[in-house]
Scaffold this motif. Structure first.
Motif, PDB file in Angstrom:
ATOM      1  N   MET A   1     -28.278 -81.805 -20.339  1.00 35.69           N
ATOM      2  CA  MET A   1     -29.707 -81.881 -20.561  1.00 35.69           C
ATOM      3  C   MET A   1     -30.255 -80.451 -20.652  1.00 35.69           C
ATOM      4  SD  MET A   1     -31.435 -84.554 -20.801  1.00 35.69           S
ATOM      5  CE  MET A   1     -33.048 -85.134 -20.813  1.00 35.69           C
ATOM      6  N   LYS A   2     -31.171 -80.241 -21.555  1.00 36.91           N
ATOM      7  CA  LYS A   2     -31.770 -78.919 -21.742  1.00 36.91           C
ATOM      8  C   LYS A   2     -33.289 -79.029 -21.687  1.00 36.91           C
ATOM      9  CE  LYS A   2     -28.225 -77.055 -24.800  1.00 36.91           C
ATOM     10  NZ  LYS A   2     -27.975 -76.361 -26.058  1.00 36.91           N
ATOM     11  N   PHE A   3     -33.932 -77.890 -21.415  1.00 36.52           N
ATOM     12  CA  PHE A   3     -35.390 -77.828 -21.499  1.00 36.52           C
ATOM     13  C   PHE A   3     -35.785 -77.872 -22.969  1.00 36.52           C
ATOM     14  CE2 PHE A   3     -34.612 -75.170 -17.618  1.00 36.52           C
ATOM     15  CZ  PHE A   3     -35.127 -76.075 -16.710  1.00 36.52           C
ATOM     16  N   ASP A   4     -36.822 -78.659 -23.291  1.00 35.05           N
ATOM     17  CA  ASP A   4     -37.318 -78.627 -24.662  1.00 35.05           C
ATOM     18  C   ASP A   4     -38.247 -77.419 -24.812  1.00 35.05           C
ATOM     19  OD1 ASP A   4     -39.921 -79.326 -23.737  1.00 35.05           O
ATOM     20  OD2 ASP A   4     -39.596 -81.449 -24.134  1.00 35.05           O
ATOM     21  N   GLU A   5     -38.742 -77.201 -26.016  1.00 38.99           N
ATOM     22  CA  GLU A   5     -39.553 -76.007 -26.279  1.00 38.99           C
ATOM     23  C   GLU A   5     -40.830 -75.979 -25.449  1.00 38.99           C
ATOM     24  OE1 GLU A   5     -39.956 -72.324 -27.394  1.00 38.99           O
ATOM     25  OE2 GLU A   5     -38.230 -73.531 -27.967  1.00 38.99           O
ATOM     26  N   GLN A   6     -41.462 -77.129 -25.257  1.00 32.25           N
ATOM     27  CA  GLN A   6     -42.685 -77.196 -24.451  1.00 32.25           C
ATOM     28  C   GLN A   6     -42.387 -76.854 -22.988  1.00 32.25           C
ATOM     29  OE1 GLN A   6     -44.641 -80.988 -24.588  1.00 32.25           O
ATOM     30  NE2 GLN A   6     -46.434 -80.274 -23.476  1.00 32.25           N
ATOM     31  N   GLU A   7     -41.295 -77.386 -22.457  1.00 30.76           N
ATOM     32  CA  GLU A   7     -40.911 -77.080 -21.076  1.00 30.76           C
ATOM     33  C   GLU A   7     -40.544 -75.605 -20.935  1.00 30.76           C
ATOM     34  OE1 GLU A   7     -38.921 -81.327 -19.758  1.00 30.76           O
ATOM     35  OE2 GLU A   7     -37.785 -79.975 -21.068  1.00 30.76           O
ATOM     36  N   ARG A   8     -39.800 -75.083 -21.910  1.00 32.42           N
ATOM     37  CA  ARG A   8     -39.411 -73.668 -21.882  1.00 32.42           C
ATOM     38  C   ARG A   8     -40.653 -72.774 -21.865  1.00 32.42           C
ATOM     39  NH1 ARG A   8     -34.810 -70.523 -23.465  1.00 32.42           N
ATOM     40  NH2 ARG A   8     -35.465 -68.455 -24.091  1.00 32.42           N
ATOM     41  N   THR A   9     -41.637 -73.095 -22.681  1.00 38.22           N
ATOM     42  CA  THR A   9     -42.872 -72.313 -22.720  1.00 38.22           C
ATOM     43  C   THR A   9     -43.610 -72.393 -21.383  1.00 38.22           C
ATOM     44  OG1 THR A   9     -43.094 -72.645 -25.100  1.00 38.22           O
ATOM     45  CG2 THR A   9     -45.097 -72.049 -23.905  1.00 38.22           C
ATOM     46  N   ALA A  10     -43.710 -73.575 -20.816  1.00 40.24           N
ATOM     47  CA  ALA A  10     -44.392 -73.736 -19.529  1.00 40.24           C
ATOM     48  C   ALA A  10     -43.680 -72.949 -18.440  1.00 40.24           C
ATOM     49  CB  ALA A  10     -44.477 -75.212 -19.154  1.00 40.24           C
ATOM     50  N   LEU A  11     -42.362 -72.999 -18.425  1.00 38.98           N
ATOM     51  CA  LEU A  11     -41.594 -72.252 -17.419  1.00 38.98           C
ATOM     52  C   LEU A  11     -41.782 -70.749 -17.593  1.00 38.98           C
ATOM     53  CD1 LEU A  11     -38.373 -74.422 -17.486  1.00 38.98           C
ATOM     54  CD2 LEU A  11     -39.852 -74.066 -15.486  1.00 38.98           C
ATOM     55  N   THR A  12     -41.706 -70.295 -18.831  1.00 39.37           N
ATOM     56  CA  THR A  12     -41.893 -68.866 -19.111  1.00 39.37           C
ATOM     57  C   THR A  12     -43.295 -68.416 -18.700  1.00 39.37           C
ATOM     58  OG1 THR A  12     -40.331 -69.015 -20.939  1.00 39.37           O
ATOM     59  CG2 THR A  12     -41.769 -67.100 -20.909  1.00 39.37           C
ATOM     60  N   ASP A  13     -44.300 -69.221 -19.003  1.00 39.80           N
ATOM     61  CA  ASP A  13     -45.679 -68.896 -18.617  1.00 39.80           C
ATOM     62  C   ASP A  13     -45.844 -68.832 -17.102  1.00 39.80           C
ATOM     63  OD1 ASP A  13     -46.337 -68.809 -21.286  1.00 39.80           O
ATOM     64  OD2 ASP A  13     -47.419 -70.732 -21.289  1.00 39.80           O
ATOM     65  N   ALA A  14     -45.038 -69.597 -16.384  1.00 42.51           N
ATOM     66  CA  ALA A  14     -45.116 -69.609 -14.923  1.00 42.51           C
ATOM     67  C   ALA A  14     -44.321 -68.468 -14.294  1.00 42.51           C
ATOM     68  CB  ALA A  14     -44.610 -70.945 -14.372  1.00 42.51           C
ATOM     69  N   GLY A  15     -43.631 -67.674 -15.122  1.00 47.53           N
ATOM     70  CA  GLY A  15     -42.897 -66.524 -14.603  1.00 47.53           C
ATOM     71  C   GLY A  15     -41.396 -66.720 -14.506  1.00 47.53           C
ATOM     72  N   PHE A  16     -40.898 -67.858 -14.975  1.00 54.68           N
ATOM     73  CA  PHE A  16     -39.463 -68.117 -14.939  1.00 54.68           C
ATOM     74  C   PHE A  16     -38.755 -67.386 -16.073  1.00 54.68           C
ATOM     75  CE2 PHE A  16     -41.005 -71.662 -12.506  1.00 54.68           C
ATOM     76  CZ  PHE A  16     -39.964 -72.066 -11.688  1.00 54.68           C
ATOM     77  N   ALA A  17     -37.511 -67.013 -15.829  1.00 54.08           N
ATOM     78  CA  ALA A  17     -36.618 -66.551 -16.882  1.00 54.08           C
ATOM     79  C   ALA A  17     -35.745 -67.750 -17.239  1.00 54.08           C
ATOM     80  CB  ALA A  17     -35.761 -65.394 -16.388  1.00 54.08           C
ATOM     81  N   VAL A  18     -35.765 -68.156 -18.497  1.00 50.43           N
ATOM     82  CA  VAL A  18     -35.006 -69.327 -18.933  1.00 50.43           C
ATOM     83  C   VAL A  18     -33.692 -68.850 -19.535  1.00 50.43           C
ATOM     84  CG1 VAL A  18     -35.011 -71.375 -20.411  1.00 50.43           C
ATOM     85  CG2 VAL A  18     -37.149 -70.594 -19.355  1.00 50.43           C
ATOM     86  N   ALA A  19     -32.611 -69.476 -19.102  1.00 47.97           N
ATOM     87  CA  ALA A  19     -31.287 -69.117 -19.610  1.00 47.97           C
ATOM     88  C   ALA A  19     -31.202 -69.356 -21.113  1.00 47.97           C
ATOM     89  CB  ALA A  19     -30.213 -69.942 -18.889  1.00 47.97           C
ATOM     90  N   ASP A  20     -30.353 -68.601 -21.776  1.00 48.21           N
ATOM     91  CA  ASP A  20     -30.193 -68.712 -23.230  1.00 48.21           C
ATOM     92  C   ASP A  20     -29.814 -70.125 -23.678  1.00 48.21           C
ATOM     93  OD1 ASP A  20     -30.862 -66.073 -23.585  1.00 48.21           O
ATOM     94  OD2 ASP A  20     -28.772 -65.377 -23.644  1.00 48.21           O
TER      95      ASP A  20
END
Length: 78
Positions: A1-20
């Motif tokens: 399972m992977k983060f979709d683009e919307q989840e990736r954006t929300a995580l990044t906006d919250a300060g998370f570094a998302v794995a490649d």
């Protein structure tokens, strides 16, 4: 399972570094454990963007996780 683009954006906006590979996200956060009642703890995660996430967790699960983690680290040292 992977983060979709919307989840990736929300995580990044919250300060998370998302794995490649979009399978994990990492953040340094302050975590506060508070005893809520006889059966539950509240875990509060304070994120870099000043947001907070609150999780309600059974007390016995937290105690077991802490105890198991400590035992595992201790056995690695010995």
């Amino acid at each position: 399972m992977k983060f979709d683009e919307q989840e990736r954006t929300a995580l990044t906006d919250a300060g998370f570094a998302v794995a490649d590979n979009n399978k994990a996200a990492y953040v340094e956060a302050v975590v506060v454990i508070a005893a809520y009642d006889d059966e539950t703890y509240w875990l509060t995660f304070s994120l870099p963007n000043d947001a907070r996430i609150v999780c309600v967790v059974p007390r016995d699960q937290i105690a077991a996780a802490i105890t198991d983690s400590y035992a595992a680290r201790r056995s690695e040292i010995q």
